[in-house]
Every structure is written in C-alpha cells, then in structure tokens.
Write a protein that holds these residues in place. Structure first.
Motif, mmCIF file in Angstrom:
data_model
loop_
_atom_site.group_PDB
_atom_site.id
_atom_site.type_symbol
_atom_site.label_atom_id
_atom_site.label_comp_id
_atom_site.label_asym_id
_atom_site.label_seq_id
_atom_site.Cartn_x
_atom_site.Cartn_y
_atom_site.Cartn_z
ATOM 1 N N ASN A 47 112.339 69.933 103.009
ATOM 2 C CA ASN A 47 112.274 70.095 101.445
ATOM 3 C C ASN A 47 111.455 71.595 101.206
ATOM 4 O OD1 ASN A 47 113.426 67.643 100.624
ATOM 5 N ND2 ASN A 47 111.225 66.794 100.473
ATOM 6 N N GLN A 48 110.448 71.833 101.984
ATOM 7 C CA GLN A 48 109.760 73.075 102.070
ATOM 8 C C GLN A 48 110.527 74.219 102.229
ATOM 9 O OE1 GLN A 48 106.537 72.176 104.664
ATOM 10 N NE2 GLN A 48 105.129 71.644 102.772
ATOM 11 N N LYS A 49 111.493 74.260 103.142
ATOM 12 C CA LYS A 49 112.600 75.213 103.586
ATOM 13 C C LYS A 49 113.518 75.549 102.481
ATOM 14 C CE LYS A 49 115.698 76.559 107.457
ATOM 15 N NZ LYS A 49 116.119 76.346 108.713
ATOM 16 N N PHE A 50 113.782 74.325 101.688
ATOM 17 C CA PHE A 50 114.767 74.350 100.745
ATOM 18 C C PHE A 50 114.387 74.128 99.524
ATOM 19 C CE2 PHE A 50 117.219 73.570 104.758
ATOM 20 C CZ PHE A 50 117.904 74.604 104.863
ATOM 21 N N ALA A 51 113.036 74.537 99.239
ATOM 22 C CA ALA A 51 112.520 74.322 98.096
ATOM 23 C C ALA A 51 113.078 74.564 96.740
ATOM 24 C CB ALA A 51 111.274 74.971 97.864
ATOM 25 N N ASP A 52 113.960 75.490 96.485
ATOM 26 C CA ASP A 52 114.754 75.867 95.386
ATOM 27 C C ASP A 52 115.874 74.544 95.164
ATOM 28 O OD1 ASP A 52 113.313 77.679 94.606
ATOM 29 O OD2 ASP A 52 114.751 79.405 95.480
ATOM 30 N N ALA A 53 116.742 74.321 96.227
ATOM 31 C CA ALA A 53 117.550 73.432 96.086
ATOM 32 C C ALA A 53 117.126 71.980 95.946
ATOM 33 C CB ALA A 53 118.612 73.412 97.322
ATOM 34 N N GLU A 54 116.039 71.697 96.464
ATOM 35 C CA GLU A 54 115.597 70.407 96.533
ATOM 36 C C GLU A 54 114.548 70.195 95.356
ATOM 37 O OE1 GLU A 54 116.318 67.796 98.345
ATOM 38 O OE2 GLU A 54 117.634 69.148 99.373
ATOM 39 N N LYS A 55 114.439 71.272 94.508
ATOM 40 C CA LYS A 55 113.560 71.268 93.166
ATOM 41 C C LYS A 55 112.336 70.875 93.534
ATOM 42 C CE LYS A 55 117.339 70.873 90.036
ATOM 43 N NZ LYS A 55 117.517 72.365 89.702
ATOM 44 N N LEU A 56 111.732 71.417 94.604
ATOM 45 C CA LEU A 56 110.222 71.103 94.797
ATOM 46 C C LEU A 56 109.419 71.204 93.830
ATOM 47 C CD1 LEU A 56 109.253 69.905 97.349
ATOM 48 C CD2 LEU A 56 108.694 71.797 98.398
ATOM 49 N N GLU A 57 109.373 72.468 92.961
ATOM 50 C CA GLU A 57 108.500 72.956 92.158
ATOM 51 C C GLU A 57 108.698 71.811 91.003
ATOM 52 O OE1 GLU A 57 107.771 76.437 88.983
ATOM 53 O OE2 GLU A 57 108.355 76.790 91.125
ATOM 54 N N GLU A 58 109.507 71.243 90.539
ATOM 55 C CA GLU A 58 109.948 70.345 89.692
ATOM 56 C C GLU A 58 109.252 68.861 89.961
ATOM 57 O OE1 GLU A 58 112.999 73.368 88.853
ATOM 58 O OE2 GLU A 58 112.401 72.202 90.591
ATOM 59 N N PHE A 59 109.543 68.393 91.217
ATOM 60 C CA PHE A 59 109.617 67.118 91.469
ATOM 61 C C PHE A 59 108.141 66.870 92.319
ATOM 62 C CE2 PHE A 59 113.969 67.219 90.335
ATOM 63 C CZ PHE A 59 113.805 66.385 89.199
ATOM 64 N N GLY A 60 108.079 68.057 93.307
ATOM 65 C CA GLY A 60 106.826 67.820 94.275
ATOM 66 C C GLY A 60 107.070 66.758 95.498
ATOM 67 N N GLN A 61 106.225 66.595 96.024
ATOM 68 C CA GLN A 61 106.417 65.752 97.264
ATOM 69 C C GLN A 61 105.074 64.912 97.654
ATOM 70 O OE1 GLN A 61 108.283 67.110 100.737
ATOM 71 N NE2 GLN A 61 107.456 68.990 100.921
ATOM 72 N N ASP A 62 104.306 64.780 96.533
ATOM 73 C CA ASP A 62 103.011 64.178 96.733
ATOM 74 C C ASP A 62 102.995 63.066 97.543
ATOM 75 O OD1 ASP A 62 102.068 66.521 95.488
ATOM 76 O OD2 ASP A 62 101.706 65.397 93.381
ATOM 77 N N ILE A 63 103.856 62.208 97.237
ATOM 78 C CA ILE A 63 103.833 60.872 97.865
ATOM 79 C C ILE A 63 104.399 61.035 99.383
ATOM 80 C CG2 ILE A 63 105.053 58.670 97.948
ATOM 81 C CD1 ILE A 63 105.358 58.548 94.811
ATOM 82 N N PHE A 64 105.348 62.008 99.450
ATOM 83 C CA PHE A 64 105.604 62.043 100.880
ATOM 84 C C PHE A 64 104.520 62.746 101.649
ATOM 85 C CE2 PHE A 64 110.403 63.185 100.245
ATOM 86 C CZ PHE A 64 110.658 61.870 100.007
ATOM 87 N N LEU A 65 103.693 63.772 101.071
ATOM 88 C CA LEU A 65 102.534 64.211 101.883
ATOM 89 C C LEU A 65 101.463 63.225 102.087
ATOM 90 C CD1 LEU A 65 102.447 67.524 99.895
ATOM 91 C CD2 LEU A 65 103.186 67.190 102.258
#
Length: 192
Positions: A68-86
């Motif tokens: 997700n970090q490597k493909f942050a744009d495609a995975e929309k990391l800024e919009e959705f984050g990954q707090d639960i994953f972390l």
C-alpha cells in the motif's frame, strides 16, 4: 434495535422495541472489547490466509502495508489510510488483554442477542440498515442485508435479517420473501 421478527408458517409476527441486553456496550467497540479482539484476530487470520495462497505478491499483513505504501496513489492511501492495518500489525497475537476482550464479547453475546432470541423464540432479528452487523459479528452469527428502499436522493438502503448459528436457510427464506413481497430492487438513478 427496532424490529424483531418471529416467523410462523402463516406469516410474520413483528415485535417492536425489544431490547438486546447491554446493547450500548455491545455497539461500542472500545467498551465491549471488540476493537482489541478485532485487530489481533485480523492480523492472525490475514497472515494465515495469505500464507496459504499458492501464488501471491503479499504473504503477510506487513507485506500488504508495504504494498500500500509503495503504490499509495493507486491504493488511495491518502483518502483511506491504513490505520487498522498498522494497529493490527503492532499486535503480538492473543495475550491476556485479548483473551479478556474475547471472553467479554462471549458474555455480552450470551446475555444479549442469544438470550433474546431464545427467550422470545425468534427466528430472525430484523433491523433497518446494517447497524446490527457488529451484534452479529461478535458472536459469529449469520446476517443478510437486502434492498429495502431509496432515500430522497435515490440512494438505496437495506434491511438486515440476523439469526442464531445454523439459521442461514431460514434467513435466506425470510430475505427472499421480503424481496418478493416488496419488489423494491431497481437500478439506482443517482449519479456520483
């Protein structure tokens, strides 16, 4: 919970305003222990699943986070984050705190949803929307959500039917009957 359905062959009996004991605690993931149990079990289950795959670019939750970090744009990391994953990745399995949370969830389920279903001899819990999902999820109970209508903007909303373990055939029958009786399903007309 607003509606409970006690189904009979000649039709359904609706009982409004039945209360699930401790519903406020059950619906609060921090108070019930659901939040603690969720992140620990999520990591364990996801890692087991990913490791069982024959071919996959990711084999663990840590791999998913890195992907997700490597493909942050495609995975929309800024919009959705990954707090639960972390948060899940930071856990170390099922320890004392997690066991206590799981025991509390079992107690809340036994004294709440299960008790209501058995005492009132109900076939299904019927609620508008999917708000009952956590009540069902913490006990591993089945639920089905089907279309029930459309709001003033044409956005569809559903009705949820939940039951005790092993009642999937009855829930499907009830949900199918509701869909056939209402014939509400139609393609949405709103535009994003």
């Amino acid at each position: 919970m607003n509606f409970i359905c006690k189904c009979r062959q000649e039709g359904a009996i609706l009982a409004d305003h039945l209360e699930i004991a401790n519903i406020t605690t059950i619906l609060n993931p921090n108070a019930s222990g659901e939040a603690i149990a969720l992140i620990a079990e999520f990591k364990i289950s996801l890692n087991a699943y990913l490791q069982s795959l024959v071919a996959s670019p990711v084999r663990s939750l840590a791999d998913v986070i890195a992907f997700n970090q490597k493909f942050a744009d495609a995975e929309k990391l800024e919009e959705f984050g990954q707090d639960i994953f972390l948060a899940a990745e930071a856990t170390n399995g099922i320890g004392k705190k997690e066991r206590a949370a799981l025991l509390n969830l079992e107690k809340l389920t036994r004294e709440g949803f299960e008790k209501l279903m058995w005492e009132k001899k109900l076939d299904a819990l019927v609620t508008p929307g999917s708000g009952v999902a956590s009540v069902l999820a913490i006990g591993g109970f089945p639920g089905i959500n089907v279309p029930a209508g459309y709001d003033y903007e044409g956005v569809p909303f559903g009705i949820n039917f939940g039951g005790l373990k092993g009642t999937e055939p009855k829930l499907i029958q009830i949900a199918y009957g509701f869909e056939q009786a209402t014939n509400i399903r139609e393609p949405p007309t709103f535009k994003p």
